[in-house]
Design a protein around this motif. Structure first.
Motif, PDB file in Angstrom:
ATOM      1  N   LEU A   1       0.831  -1.201   0.000  1.00  0.00           N
ATOM      2  CA  LEU A   1       0.000   0.000   0.000  1.00  0.00           C
ATOM      3  C   LEU A   1       0.868   1.256   0.000  1.00  0.00           C
ATOM      4  O   LEU A   1       0.564   2.237  -0.688  1.00  0.00           O
ATOM      5  CB  LEU A   1      -0.936  -0.005   1.209  1.00  0.00           C
ATOM      6  N   LEU A   2       1.947   1.220   0.776  1.00  0.00           N
ATOM      7  CA  LEU A   2       2.869   2.355   0.819  1.00  0.00           C
ATOM      8  C   LEU A   2       3.568   2.532  -0.522  1.00  0.00           C
ATOM      9  O   LEU A   2       3.746   3.668  -0.998  1.00  0.00           O
ATOM     10  CB  LEU A   2       3.892   2.154   1.933  1.00  0.00           C
ATOM     11  N   LEU A   3       3.953   1.440  -1.155  1.00  0.00           N
ATOM     12  CA  LEU A   3       4.607   1.509  -2.459  1.00  0.00           C
ATOM     13  C   LEU A   3       3.691   2.148  -3.494  1.00  0.00           C
ATOM     14  O   LEU A   3       4.111   3.009  -4.279  1.00  0.00           O
ATOM     15  CB  LEU A   3       5.017   0.100  -2.903  1.00  0.00           C
ATOM     16  N   ASP A   4       2.427   1.754  -3.502  1.00  0.00           N
ATOM     17  CA  ASP A   4       1.477   2.330  -4.452  1.00  0.00           C
ATOM     18  C   ASP A   4       1.241   3.807  -4.152  1.00  0.00           C
ATOM     19  O   ASP A   4       1.111   4.625  -5.072  1.00  0.00           O
ATOM     20  CB  ASP A   4       0.160   1.559  -4.384  1.00  0.00           C
ATOM     21  N   PHE A   5       1.195   4.173  -2.886  1.00  0.00           N
ATOM     22  CA  PHE A   5       1.046   5.573  -2.490  1.00  0.00           C
ATOM     23  C   PHE A   5       2.245   6.392  -2.975  1.00  0.00           C
ATOM     24  O   PHE A   5       2.093   7.527  -3.454  1.00  0.00           O
ATOM     25  CB  PHE A   5       0.924   5.648  -0.964  1.00  0.00           C
ATOM     26  N   ALA A   6       3.448   5.812  -2.890  1.00  0.00           N
ATOM     27  CA  ALA A   6       4.664   6.513  -3.296  1.00  0.00           C
ATOM     28  C   ALA A   6       4.771   6.669  -4.803  1.00  0.00           C
ATOM     29  O   ALA A   6       5.489   7.556  -5.283  1.00  0.00           O
ATOM     30  CB  ALA A   6       5.888   5.764  -2.773  1.00  0.00           C
ATOM     31  N   ALA A   7       4.060   5.836  -5.553  1.00  0.00           N
ATOM     32  CA  ALA A   7       4.190   5.842  -7.016  1.00  0.00           C
ATOM     33  C   ALA A   7       3.900   7.205  -7.621  1.00  0.00           C
ATOM     34  O   ALA A   7       4.546   7.622  -8.578  1.00  0.00           O
ATOM     35  CB  ALA A   7       3.261   4.787  -7.621  1.00  0.00           C
ATOM     36  N   GLN A   8       2.944   7.931  -7.056  1.00  0.00           N
ATOM     37  CA  GLN A   8       2.568   9.234  -7.617  1.00  0.00           C
ATOM     38  C   GLN A   8       3.690  10.252  -7.503  1.00  0.00           C
ATOM     39  O   GLN A   8       3.716  11.250  -8.233  1.00  0.00           O
ATOM     40  CB  GLN A   8       1.325   9.763  -6.906  1.00  0.00           C
ATOM     41  N   PHE A   9       4.673  10.005  -6.615  1.00  0.00           N
ATOM     42  CA  PHE A   9       5.791  10.929  -6.443  1.00  0.00           C
ATOM     43  C   PHE A   9       7.055  10.448  -7.149  1.00  0.00           C
ATOM     44  O   PHE A   9       8.046  11.171  -7.177  1.00  0.00           O
ATOM     45  CB  PHE A   9       6.103  11.112  -4.950  1.00  0.00           C
ATOM     46  N   CYS A  10       7.013   9.240  -7.717  1.00  0.00           N
ATOM     47  CA  CYS A  10       8.233   8.631  -8.262  1.00  0.00           C
ATOM     48  C   CYS A  10       8.166   8.277  -9.739  1.00  0.00           C
ATOM     49  O   CYS A  10       9.207   8.051 -10.357  1.00  0.00           O
ATOM     50  CB  CYS A  10       8.553   7.345  -7.488  1.00  0.00           C
ATOM     51  N   LYS A  11       6.989   8.188 -10.323  1.00  0.00           N
ATOM     52  CA  LYS A  11       6.868   7.618 -11.660  1.00  0.00           C
ATOM     53  C   LYS A  11       7.395   8.522 -12.766  1.00  0.00           C
ATOM     54  O   LYS A  11       7.949   8.038 -13.748  1.00  0.00           O
ATOM     55  CB  LYS A  11       5.402   7.260 -11.945  1.00  0.00           C
ATOM     56  N   ASN A  12       7.224   9.817 -12.649  1.00  0.00           N
ATOM     57  CA  ASN A  12       7.532  10.699 -13.769  1.00  0.00           C
ATOM     58  C   ASN A  12       9.019  10.965 -13.959  1.00  0.00           C
ATOM     59  O   ASN A  12       9.493  11.105 -15.072  1.00  0.00           O
ATOM     60  CB  ASN A  12       6.798  12.038 -13.600  1.00  0.00           C
ATOM     61  N   THR A  13       9.776  11.045 -12.887  1.00  0.00           N
ATOM     62  CA  THR A  13      11.185  11.399 -12.972  1.00  0.00           C
ATOM     63  C   THR A  13      12.016  10.402 -12.182  1.00  0.00           C
ATOM     64  O   THR A  13      11.663  10.067 -11.054  1.00  0.00           O
ATOM     65  CB  THR A  13      11.418  12.810 -12.385  1.00  0.00           C
ATOM     66  N   PRO A  14      13.137   9.929 -12.722  1.00  0.00           N
ATOM     67  CA  PRO A  14      14.021   9.065 -11.930  1.00  0.00           C
ATOM     68  C   PRO A  14      14.430   9.771 -10.646  1.00  0.00           C
ATOM     69  O   PRO A  14      14.725  10.968 -10.646  1.00  0.00           O
ATOM     70  CB  PRO A  14      15.214   8.839 -12.865  1.00  0.00           C
ATOM     71  N   LYS A  15      14.459   9.045  -9.568  1.00  0.00           N
ATOM     72  CA  LYS A  15      14.718   9.629  -8.263  1.00  0.00           C
ATOM     73  C   LYS A  15      15.905   8.960  -7.586  1.00  0.00           C
ATOM     74  O   LYS A  15      16.258   7.821  -7.873  1.00  0.00           O
ATOM     75  CB  LYS A  15      13.496   9.455  -7.358  1.00  0.00           C
TER      76      LYS A  15
END
Length: 318
Positions: free
Chosen positions: A22-36
């Motif tokens: 659940l935390l991973l899916d929540f984090a996806a919105q902050f990580c998908k567009n740009t390599p971090k």
């Protein structure tokens, strides 16, 4: 359907659960567009950090204090399919494991130097990189060179221990370190994270929903603002179990509370809501349980002897 990532984890220790997904899916919105650049704090078997490297193509340093657990995380990183992206234009993630106590004073310097090494490796000749990646052996790092120009982390992700001291503690050392806040106090790890993050860096983590007032106060004391908050409920008729936080350093944004996430439609354990079913399908995992006492095979120890070093516990930063 996504191919399952394989994770070795302790049968007699803390095992990851739905909270991590659940935390991973929540984090996806902050990580998908740009390599971090992502730091996985209290990594355990590495499920969060390795998944961020795999799905979001992030450069990840996973910090785990327990040597045997860190060894499993390194094995999991070694066998993760980061190198299967054949398109030259497709960014590749990577994950390295740092066996250290997150609160030690030296840990931020070690983690940042390791991140710099990863970036230098990624900037090498593409053909040379391809050859090295095919035989890459992610290592458990404890001693890393100093670097004056180390990049910092954009985001720290964590499923930290949050059982309070009043709870009956397990006699199992692996469980005790993974579950109880006394092993990694809330205020202390938030304070330490500031040494690792960029000026506008973020924390993405979960915590007990009943502790939200204390969490928000701890963030405020360290100049973090919770920008996005989401509560997770087992059923519409039940109280929230956990809360998912996205907090940014030195942010003046107002807090946005997302719609609730319900995990089940009924008390049946298998009766998942449509959203949770989607999350499980998107981030499939395959768990392989091993016992701590079995991680003593001489061949395995010889293979890891050069990369696994136990360093004494140092004075903490806070």
């Amino acid at each position: 359907m996504a191919k399952a990532l394989r994770f070795y984890q302790l049968a007699d220790g803390y095992a990851y659960n739905s909270d991590s997904l659940l935390l991973l899916d929540f984090a996806a919105q902050f990580c998908k567009n740009t390599p971090k650049n992502i730091l996985d704090m209290g990594a355990g078997c590495g499920i969060l950090g390795i998944s961020c490297a795999h799905y979001f193509h992030a450069q990840v340093v996973a910090i785990e204090s327990q040597p045997k657990v860190a060894l499993l995380a390194a094995i999991n990183a070694k066998t993760a399919p980061f190198h299967t992206h054949n398109e030259s234009s497709t960014p590749k993630g990577s994950c390295q494991v740092l066996c250290a106590n997150f609160l030690d004073k030296a840990t931020p310097q070690q983690a940042l130097a390791l991140l710099a090494t990863m970036h230098n490796q990624a900037q090498k000749n593409p053909e040379e990189n391809t050859q090295e990646n095919s035989a890459q052996t992610p290592r458990i790092h404890l001693h890393t060179p100093k670097s004056k120009s180390s990049p910092k982390f954009d985001l720290l992700i964590a499923n930290p221990p949050f059982y309070r001291d009043g709870a009956l503690k397990s006699t199992n050392e692996f469980l005790r370190q993974a579950r109880y806040e006394s092993q990694l106090p809330l205020q202390a790890w938030i304070h330490q994270s500031k040494r690792l993050l960029t000026p506008r860096g973020a924390l993405v983590f979960c915590f007990q929903a009943s502790e939200i007032a204390r969490v928000l106060e701890a963030l405020k004391q360290e100049s973090f603002t919770c920008e996005i908050l989401r509560f997770v409920y087992p059923l519409p008729s039940k109280r929230a179990k956990i809360a998912l936080f996205y907090a940014r350093l030195d942010s003046r944004a107002q807090m946005h509370i997302e719609p609730p996430l319900f995990t089940h439609n009924s008390p049946k354990q298998s009766d998942f809501t449509q959203e949770v079913a989607r999350i499980y399908a998107a981030y499939r995992t395959h768990s392989i349980k091993v016992y701590a006492q079995d991680i003593v095979d001489p061949i395995l120890l010889d293979h890891c002897r050069e990369t696994l070093t136990i360093i004494p516990h140092q004075a903490t930063a806070h």
